[in-house]
Each structure stands twice: as structure tokens, then as C-alpha cells.
Scaffold this motif. Structure first.
Motif, mmCIF file in Angstrom:
data_model
loop_
_atom_site.group_PDB
_atom_site.id
_atom_site.type_symbol
_atom_site.label_atom_id
_atom_site.label_comp_id
_atom_site.label_asym_id
_atom_site.label_seq_id
_atom_site.Cartn_x
_atom_site.Cartn_y
_atom_site.Cartn_z
ATOM 1 N N VAL A 329 43.544 33.658 43.269
ATOM 2 C CA VAL A 329 42.866 34.922 43.542
ATOM 3 C C VAL A 329 43.496 36.037 42.714
ATOM 4 O O VAL A 329 42.822 36.905 42.181
ATOM 5 C CB VAL A 329 42.919 35.248 45.048
ATOM 6 C CG1 VAL A 329 42.351 36.634 45.318
ATOM 7 C CG2 VAL A 329 42.136 34.214 45.830
ATOM 8 N N LYS A 330 44.820 35.987 42.584
ATOM 9 C CA LYS A 330 45.516 36.980 41.770
ATOM 10 C C LYS A 330 45.026 36.965 40.331
ATOM 11 O O LYS A 330 44.986 37.993 39.661
ATOM 12 C CB LYS A 330 47.021 36.688 41.765
ATOM 13 C CG LYS A 330 47.815 37.564 42.715
ATOM 14 C CD LYS A 330 49.270 37.413 42.366
ATOM 15 C CE LYS A 330 50.155 38.126 43.353
ATOM 16 N NZ LYS A 330 51.512 37.569 43.318
ATOM 17 N N SER A 358 40.127 38.973 52.004
ATOM 18 C CA SER A 358 40.981 38.650 50.865
ATOM 19 C C SER A 358 41.649 39.883 50.295
ATOM 20 O O SER A 358 42.535 39.787 49.460
ATOM 21 C CB SER A 358 40.158 37.975 49.764
ATOM 22 O OG SER A 358 39.662 36.763 50.233
ATOM 23 N N SER A 359 41.203 41.065 50.693
ATOM 24 C CA SER A 359 41.714 42.283 50.073
ATOM 25 C C SER A 359 42.405 43.212 51.072
ATOM 26 O O SER A 359 42.538 44.397 50.814
ATOM 27 C CB SER A 359 40.589 43.056 49.393
ATOM 28 O OG SER A 359 39.486 42.258 49.143
ATOM 29 N N GLU A 362 44.899 45.573 49.689
ATOM 30 C CA GLU A 362 44.415 46.744 48.966
ATOM 31 C C GLU A 362 43.943 47.822 49.929
ATOM 32 O O GLU A 362 43.930 48.996 49.605
ATOM 33 C CB GLU A 362 43.260 46.365 48.026
ATOM 34 C CG GLU A 362 43.672 45.636 46.760
ATOM 35 C CD GLU A 362 43.929 44.155 46.984
ATOM 36 O OE1 GLU A 362 43.811 43.693 48.142
ATOM 37 O OE2 GLU A 362 44.261 43.458 46.027
ATOM 38 N N LYS A 411 32.823 39.258 49.348
ATOM 39 C CA LYS A 411 34.269 39.205 49.549
ATOM 40 C C LYS A 411 34.988 39.087 48.208
ATOM 41 O O LYS A 411 35.948 39.811 47.942
ATOM 42 C CB LYS A 411 34.602 37.998 50.440
ATOM 43 C CG LYS A 411 36.072 37.633 50.480
ATOM 44 C CD LYS A 411 36.326 36.526 51.476
ATOM 45 C CE LYS A 411 36.052 35.167 50.872
ATOM 46 N NZ LYS A 411 36.375 34.062 51.801
ATOM 47 N N TRP A 412 34.497 38.188 47.348
ATOM 48 C CA TRP A 412 35.180 37.982 46.067
ATOM 49 C C TRP A 412 34.935 39.134 45.105
ATOM 50 O O TRP A 412 35.792 39.464 44.292
ATOM 51 C CB TRP A 412 34.770 36.645 45.449
ATOM 52 C CG TRP A 412 35.227 35.473 46.266
ATOM 53 C CD1 TRP A 412 34.437 34.530 46.851
ATOM 54 C CD2 TRP A 412 36.567 35.144 46.624
ATOM 55 N NE1 TRP A 412 35.197 33.635 47.540
ATOM 56 C CE2 TRP A 412 36.509 33.980 47.418
ATOM 57 C CE3 TRP A 412 37.823 35.705 46.362
ATOM 58 C CZ2 TRP A 412 37.641 33.369 47.953
ATOM 59 C CZ3 TRP A 412 38.954 35.086 46.891
ATOM 60 C CH2 TRP A 412 38.850 33.944 47.677
ATOM 61 N N THR A 414 34.596 42.228 46.032
ATOM 62 C CA THR A 414 35.482 43.285 46.511
ATOM 63 C C THR A 414 36.895 43.070 45.994
ATOM 64 O O THR A 414 37.647 43.994 45.726
ATOM 65 C CB THR A 414 35.494 43.300 48.052
ATOM 66 O OG1 THR A 414 34.153 43.360 48.504
ATOM 67 C CG2 THR A 414 36.269 44.477 48.595
ATOM 68 N N LYS A 415 37.253 41.807 45.862
ATOM 69 C CA LYS A 415 38.603 41.455 45.407
ATOM 70 C C LYS A 415 38.672 41.547 43.879
ATOM 71 O O LYS A 415 39.694 41.253 43.282
ATOM 72 C CB LYS A 415 38.908 40.037 45.899
ATOM 73 C CG LYS A 415 40.278 39.496 45.592
ATOM 74 C CD LYS A 415 41.348 40.179 46.399
ATOM 75 C CE LYS A 415 42.709 39.811 45.831
ATOM 76 N NZ LYS A 415 43.801 40.554 46.431
ATOM 77 N N CYS A 417 37.172 39.631 41.682
ATOM 78 C CA CYS A 417 37.237 38.342 41.015
ATOM 79 C C CYS A 417 36.132 38.291 39.973
ATOM 80 O O CYS A 417 34.995 38.671 40.250
ATOM 81 C CB CYS A 417 37.025 37.213 42.019
ATOM 82 S SG CYS A 417 38.455 36.978 43.058
#
Lengths: 504, 339
Positions: A329-330, A358-359, A362, A411-412, A414-415, A417
Motif C-alpha cells: 500500500v505504501k 486504509s488511510s 492520514e 478506499k484505494w 482515497t489512499k 493508490c
């Protein structure tokens, strides 16, 4: 060959609105190996589950040796002598071979109080010898190889005086030598007059072992043909059937685009064998292959969910080491599991928590979560991805499959990705929602996100991808540009290309 | 890729050992080895340890937990757990007391009442687990509280004494062996424990009950598909555990010459600890009675030895806790190797 052992006619089956089988038929002769083929979801398993009493048919008739029969449950099937060898073996690993074979029918002594293990082992030994197997009746089943365990299960079935043996992908976990042994065994059973239903995706095997082939597609019976009078191409054409509806992907991607993900020589046990490929910015890479080809395993390995044996992964030109999902994810890699309920979302939490899961880091300062900013970004996801929900406080379990999928995509995003791996993104989603997911994937790619999409549905792969990677048994057998001329038949041929054929 | 031939390769003949020896050998060996090491260490550390009277004391203190652990072994091999054995033991003791002291029945009737009480509780737990599909942890947690409450209600929250029943204490503390061989005064409770262990071991290895016990714990679905009435056998197994619990109730009542309704909670965890130290896998399918006996002995040897070395009781508990860690970790390592 003699009269029909089993004859199924006009079989109908519905599951909660889905018409799983339409007027299907199947016939098995004594001493025959009859292959049953079709794509995933064609209705093969449902058909066999009706024959073994796991499911009840809604309509139709089954005849056993010419007499109509009702198969009310698995016991009734067992009584008739119909046994099934499942893909996951049904044995108790902590018991011995003999104990497993005779479970439920143990010989006893002392007025039935004590077990007679001597007799048990002797009877098992006789059975094993009859089948020419060199397996100790006193070995623990858990200590045997999968192949031998399968043999034990076959012996167990035979010991019930089975006349019909159904094998579901029996060679999936076997090595080549072991497959030879299995074929020898099947030959012996055939000689004894046992009728064998052989379910497999492996065309070369079917040609070798089967007498006749029945093809099913989309819950319908297509045809039954003698193996000798047909070709692999014809069978595949029957399996795939429908003419393609092809959404020409507008622009073929120029090869000059930046490579964002570069996988080199990835290996993991038996499931991933030396896989290399590249993913470019803004590209949708379709990953195709039959069940067990290693698609999901590959995705999980890249995402760090399972450890790899060897291989290198480069993200945007930089070599990275991904040992767990957190590191993936990083690096900006997001993974959407095929099993949404189990791995993808938290059904008991609300929409905003699922977006933020996942965030959280943040969204928080010194572990204090900022509720306002979580709600804000969740609302943005709902709006941008057109999630149908009364609000961000709605529990996930109340959303439809398609909308859950959108929240997970959110979700991803927002992260932040930008490499997204979708494993069967449209599984369990109705047709209307499917096209929305397609549109979403397409617009994500246009925005510069790079997408790997896995799917068992060939039309979906052909429709969505710029490029298609085909896998078979853990290897990449083809890397094809989807130029509009690609057909399902071509992909299917690569997907069934086994190792020895590659070098033949 | 591992390639094995099925018919062509000659195999080295394996010995005709009974399977339970093979499957349980290492775990038993580990536990047995630890027991011997403990005995040696404590003997060297204190001359008071390896005395006849002290060893008898250790055995006597093992008897009650040991018998409970025998029953727990059956349940744990199915992959289940029984949290109720501590308080069901108390309820059995109270019922024996009520029968003998309040109803004035002969002692043997009282014993029967106690054992049946345990069996009934086990049967109910088993029914809840197999027919009502309540997870074993919850079903037996409920039974634990029901039994605890009933024991208090029936006894009127006061201990029931066996003052009028002559010879009741002899069941635990008398010594049949001592009568026959003067000087060899091993209390009956110890004999009963060992007899129960032998019967338990026979049940587990020589009868259908034991066979299905292992089969269910190993792969319940496969067992069901093989035509075994899994639900029925689970009830039988929980009932057997209840019988052992009832016997433990009699042992503890006779040792204290009273049924203490507030006693009992906590015994179930000691019993489970003994089973686990003895190498029975909490995930089911594996386990032996011998292992459980050794596990129970290890626990009492530890407590006894530490007490002789004047380690405070609080610290004894800490040490036992660490031993459980070690035992389960060893089990994990072994299973990983096997996988």
C-alpha cells in the motif's frame, strides 16, 4: 459397451432466481469414461451434485440401470453405488488409511464393543492390493502425498461397490507421473465395468482418457461427441459458444508510456512459476486463465499477502521489497479481493469507515481521528463513484454488491493508490451494476491509474483490457495485445496449454 | 515438485505399530521427558521431595484434576472445549451429598446420583453443541453457570456434610492397597484415577467412540459424508466427559467429607491445561490419555516441588502459566513441521 448405467433427462434447476440448469441431459455407460466439460459456471458441478443427492432437481428424471430413481440425499446416492471424488479430498488426516476406508463400517469384536483393527487392516490391505496400490493400511492419511490420498479415496469409493465414480478435476494437484498412475487406475476401474464421469479443463487429458465428451454451456446441454471423432478446437468452440460482443478499446496504448510495475521472475512454490510482466501507466492489463491457473496467487504475491520464493518487483523503476500488504500500500498498490465478504470489506462497519480504513493514519493527528475529514472524503467517494447509499453512515452490509465494490475502490483511491489489482471485480454483481464497474475502470485508466484485472469471464477480459496475459498452471503462456482481432478461442488455447505441450 | 510413484517404487516396509503410538509419540515423549526432568531437578534441589509420603501427596492432589482432564481430553479431541467441568463437578458432589445426607440413601446410590448428574450435564452440553449448533465454548460456558447456580440453590449455599455416612471418606482417602500390603498406603483416589485412565484409554483407542472421536476432530465433514451420525456421537462424547466429571465430584466430596457448593470454578482451566500440556491438540484430531495423565502429573509435581522449595503460591501459578505457553508452542512447532 453395454446399456446405460445412468441416464439424466430434462434436468431443471433454479437457485434463487438464477436458472442454473435448463433441460440438461447426461448419459453414462458401464465401463465408460465420460468427460464433462464447460467453462466455470456452465453447470457441470450442479449436474453432478444432483446425481449425488447434494441438490434436488426441480424437474427432470434420472434412470439408474434403466429404472427411474429418486436420489433424495447423499446416502441414497451411496446406496445406488454413485460416489464422487471431490477436489478437496474428504478424508480425516489424523486417521490411518484403513480407518478412513472403513469409516462408518468398522469391523468389531466382543459383541460389537471393541474395534477389530486387525481385521480392519487386513481388509484394507486386500482392497489396496486388488487395486495394485503400494500403500500401507496403517499409515496416517495426513502423511501421504495428495496423489496417494486421492487413491485412498478412490479405494474407499470402490469399497462401497460403486458403479459410478465422479471425479472433479482429479489431476489438478498431481504431478505428471502421478497422473499416469491415476490413468492406470482409471483403466482398471473401466475394465471392471465402473462408469466414470471425468470433469476436467485439460483438453489433452480428455483426449487420452475419455471415450465420450459432453459439453455444457451457461446451464445448457450443448452436445455429446465420441472423443475420437472430434478435435480440441471443436470442443473449445462448443464451450465458448456465443459470438463475441466486443467493445473495441478505443486507443491501443503506445508502448512509450511509463512502466509503473515491472515483475521479474516471480516464483512461489507450485503456484507461481517464473512469472514476468510489465504494467504501463493508464493501462488495463487483463489476466486470464482457468481456475487454478495461479491468477489470484500471483496477485496476492505482488501485494505481499503471501511470501514469494524469488523474483524482483520494480515500482516506477525503483526496486522494492514487498513483504506484507502494508508495504504494498505504501508503494501505491491496492488489491481488491475476489471474495469481497471475506477479505474486501468490513460489512458490520459503515461506508465512511470502509473508505477510511486504509488511510486512518492520514486522517488522524496523534492518534486522534478527524471525523470531519473522514466524512468529507467518504462523501467525495460516494459522489464521484456514484455509490447508491442513503449516506456515509450506512452499514456496508445493506449495500448491493456493486456498490460495495465501489466503496472498496474508493478506499484505494482515497489512499492514493495508482496501481490497482482487481480480482474478479464483477463476481456476484448483477448485469446493470457490471457495466457501471466497467465504466469506472475505464475512466480510472484514463485518469492515469494502472489496472490489473483478473476475470474468469472471457468476454469481460476481451472487452476491458488493452493487453491480456494468459496463465496456465502458474506460468504465463501468452502476452497478447488486444487489437480487436483477439478471440476467446485463442485465449482458451493458451489457457489450456500445459507444460509438456510447450516443449513438445 | 515431488514426484512419487504409486505402484512401481518399492516402499520400505513400515512396522505394524498401532497408529496412536505413531501419531502421539513425540508429544508424549516431550511431556514424559519433561516430567522426568522435573522429578530429577526437584529431587536434587530438596531431599524432602523424593519421599514416599510426598509422592503419595502429589498423586493424591493429581487425582481430582486428573479425572476431570480425562473427560476433557475426549471433548478436546473432537475440536471442542468443555468449560463446565469445574462447576458440574461441584453439582455432582452436591447431588451425592443431597442423596446420602438429606434423602438418606445408601452410599452406592449417592455415587450413582453423582455420576448421573455429571452425565446428564454432559449430555445437555453435547445436545446443545451438536443439535442446536451452539459453539462448544458458549454452550459449555452456559452449562458452567447453570451448574454453578444449581449447586448453590440445591445446597442452600451451605456445605453438605457426610457426617452420618460411615466410610464415605474412605472412597478417596482409604487405602485398599495399604490393607493388602501394609506400608504401601496409596489412597484409593489415586487408584480410581489410574483405573479411570485405563478405561478412558481403552474407550479412546479400542472402541467406535474413540475412532469417531478422532475422525470428527480430524475432519468432521468427511466423517459426516462417510455416513457416520456425527451429532449422536458428539452427544455420546460429551456425556462420557460428564461421567468422568461426576467421578471427580465424588472424589473431591469424599476427600473433604463434604460437598462445597462454592468450590469448583477454576478446575476446568486446570483440566484443560493438563490436557494441553499432555500434547492433545486444541484444534482436534490428536491426543492421548497417557499424555493427559502425564500433563496432570506435571502440573502437580510443579506446584508441589515449588512449594517444597518455598516458592510463594502466587509465583507457582506464574510458572504453571509459562509451562502452558511452552507446551502449546511446542505443539505448534510440531504441527508446522508436519504440514
Amino acid at each position: 459397451m453395454s446399456a446405460a448405467l445412468v441416464s439424466m433427462k430434462g434436468i431443471e434447476k433454479r437457485f434463487a432466481g438464477v436458472h442454473a440448469l435448463r433441460s440438461c441431459r447426461f448419459e453414462l455407460l458401464a465401463g465408460e469414461v465420460h468427460a464433462l466439460v464447460g467453462e466455470n459456471g456452465a453447470g457441470k458441478s450442479t449436474m453432478m451434485k444432483i446425481l449425488t443427492g447434494v441438490y434436488q432437481m426441480d424437474d427432470g428424471e434420472i434412470e439408474f440401470k434403466g429404472a427411474p430413481v429418486q436420489i433424495a440425499d447423499t446416502k441414497a446416492a451411496q446406496k445406488l453405488g454413485i460416489s464422487m471424488i471431490h477436489q478437496e479430498l474428504n478424508l480425516a488426516p489424523d486417521l490411518t488409511v484403513a480407518q478412513n476406508i472403513f469409516i462408518g463400517r468398522e469391523p468389531r469384536k466382543w459383541a460389537g464393543i471393541l474395534l477389530d483393527d486387525k481385521k480392519l487392516n487386513k481388509q484394507a490391505e486386500q482392497l489396496l492390493k486388488q487395486m495394485n496400490l503400494d500403500i500401507e493400511p496403517t499409515s496416517l492419511v495426513g502423511s501421504l502425498t495428495v496423489a496417494k490420498q486421492q487413491m485412498v479415496e478412490i479405494v474407499k469409493a470402490i469399497s462401497y461397490e460403486s458403479q459410478v465414480l465422479i471425479m472433479d478435476e482429479p489431476t489438478a494437484a498431481l504431478s505428471d507421473t502421478e497422473i499416469e498412475e491415476l490413468f492406470v487406475m482409471i483403466g482398471r476401474l473401466r475394465a471392471r465395468g465402473v462408469g466414470i464421469v471425468y470433469i476436467s479443463h485439460r483438453m489433452a487429458e480428455l483426449q487420452r482418457i475419455s471415450d465420450r465428451i459432453t459439453v455444457m454451456r451457461d446451464g445448457s446441454y450443448i452436445d455429446t461427441v465420441p472423443t475420437k471423432e472430434t478435435t480440441v478446437d471443436r470442443i473449445i468452440a462448443m464451450m465458448v459458444g456465443r459470438e463475441l460482443f466486443h467493445h473495441a478499446s478505443s486507443d491501443t496504448l503506445s508502448q512509450s508510456r511509463e512502466v509503473v510495475l515491472d515483475v521479474r521472475g516471480l516464483r512461489r512454490g507450485k503456484t507461481i512459476k517464473n512469472v514476468s510482466f510489465q504494467l504501463r501507466k493508464g493501462e488495463i492489463l487483463g489476466l486470464s486463465g482457468l481456475i487454478g491457473a495461479g491468477r489470484t496467487e500471483l496477485a496476492r504475491a505482488i501485494f505481499g499477502a503471501d511470501p514469494i520464493d524469488s523474483g524482483e518487483i520494480y515500482v516506477r523503476g525503483k526496486k522494492v521489497r514487498i513483504a506484507n500488504p502494508h508495504q504494498a500500500v505504501k508503494e501505491g498498490i491496492g488489491y481488491l479481493s475476489e471474495d469481497r465478504k471475506r477479505y474486501g470489506c468490513l460489512v458490520d462497519l459503515d461506508v465512511q469507515s470502509n473508505v477510511a480504513i486504509s488511510s486512518f493514519r492520514e486522517f488522524s493527528k496523534l492518534s486522534w481521528m478527524s471525523k470531519a475529514s473522514i466524512r468529507e472524503s467518504a462523501e467525495k467517494v460516494v459522489e464521484n463513484l456514484k455509490v447508491k447509499t442513503p449516506g456515509v453512515h450506512q452499514q456496508m452490509r445493506n449495500l448491493s454488491g456493486g456498490n460495495q465494490q465501489k466503496v472498496i475502490i474508493g478506499k484505494w483511491l482515497t489512499k492514493d493508490c495508482d496501481i490497482l489489482i482487481f480480482d474478479e471485480p464483477t463476481r456476484g454483481i448483477d448485469i446493470g451494476a457490471k457495466s457501471e464497474i466497467y465504466k469506472l475502470l475505464d475512466s480510472l485508466a484514463r485518469q492515469g491509474k494502472s489496472i490489473i484485472m483478473m476475470s474468469s469471464e472471457l468476454p469481460e477480459i476481451l472487452r476491458m483490457s488493452h493487453r491480456i496475459l494468459v496463465m496456465c498452471e502458474g506460468r504465463v503462456t501468452a502476452d497478447l495485445v488486444n487489437d480487436g482481432k483477439l478471440t476467446q478461442e485463442t485465449i482458451m488455447q493458451y489457457a489450456t496449454r500445459r507444460e509438456e505441450e510447450l516443449y513438445a | 515438485m515431488k514426484r512419487t510413484s504409486l505402484a512401481l517404487e518399492p516402499q520400505t516396509p513400515t512396522g505394524k505399530q498401532p497408529f496412536r503410538f505413531k501419531s502421539g509419540f513425540w508429544q508424549q515423549f516431550l511431556a514424559f521427558g519433561s516430567l522426568i526432568v522435573l522429578l530429577i531437578v526437584f529431587s536434587l534441589a530438596s531431599e524432602n521431595f523424593f519421599q514416599f509420603s510426598n509422592i503419595v501427596g502429589i498423586l493424591l492432589s493429581t487425582a481430582v484434576t486428573g479425572v476431570l482432564a480425562l473427560g476433557a481430553t475426549f471433548v478436546i479431541i473432537t475440536g471442542g472445549i468443555d468449560l463446565s467441568v469445574g462447576t458440574v463437578m461441584t453439582l455432582s458432589a452436591v447431588m451425592t451429598g443431597v442423596s446420602i445426607s438429606f434423602w438418606g440413601t445408601p452410599i452406592w446410590v449417592g455415587l450413582l446420583v453423582g455420576i448421573l448428574t455429571g452425565a446428564l450435564c454432559g449430555c445437555v452440553s453435547g445436545y446443545a453443541v451438536s443439535k442446536l449448533n451452539i459453539p462448544p465454548f458458549i454452550a459449555t460456558l452456559a452449562m458452567m453457570m447453570i451448574a454453578k447456580g444449581l449447586a448453590l440453590v440445591i445446597s442452600g449455599t451451605k456445605p453438605v456434610y457426610f457426617t452420618d455416612a460411615k466410610g464415605f471418606t474412605d472412597i478417596s482417602l482409604g487405602s485398599l492397597l495399604g490393607d493388602i500390603f501394609p506400608g504401601f498406603t496409596i489412597p484409593n483416589a489415586v487408584l480410581i484415577f489410574f483405573a479411570a485412565a485405563i478405561i478412558g484409554s481403552l474407550l479412546l483407542t479400542r472402541t467406535l467412540i474413540g475412532r469417531y472421536n478422532f475422525a470428527i476432530g480430524s475432519n468432521e465433514e468427511a466423517t459426516r459424508l462417510s455416513g457416520v451420525n456425527v451429532g449422536f456421537w458428539k452427544i455420546v462424547i460429551y456425556t462420557i466427559a460428564g461421567v468422568f466429571t461426576g467421578i471427580a465430584g465424588i472424589l473431591i466430596a469424599s476427600r473433604l467429607n463434604s460437598a462445597q457448593p462454592a468450590l469448583g470454578q477454576g478446575y476446568e482451566l486446570e483440566a484443560i491445561a493438563a490436557v494441553v500440556i499432555g500434547g492433545t491438540s486444541l484444534s482436534g484430531g490428536k491426543g492421548t490419555i497417557v499424555g493427559t495423565v502425564i500433563g496432570a502429573l506435571i502440573m502437580s509435581v510443579l506446584t508441589n516441588g515449588l512449594r517444597i522449595l518455598s516458592v510463594p503460591q502466587e509465583w507457582q501459578t506464574v510458572v504453571v502459566g509459562f509451562v502452558i505457553f511452552l507446551a502449546v508452542y511446542a505443539d505448534m512447532l510440531r504441527r508446522k513441521k508436519a504440514a
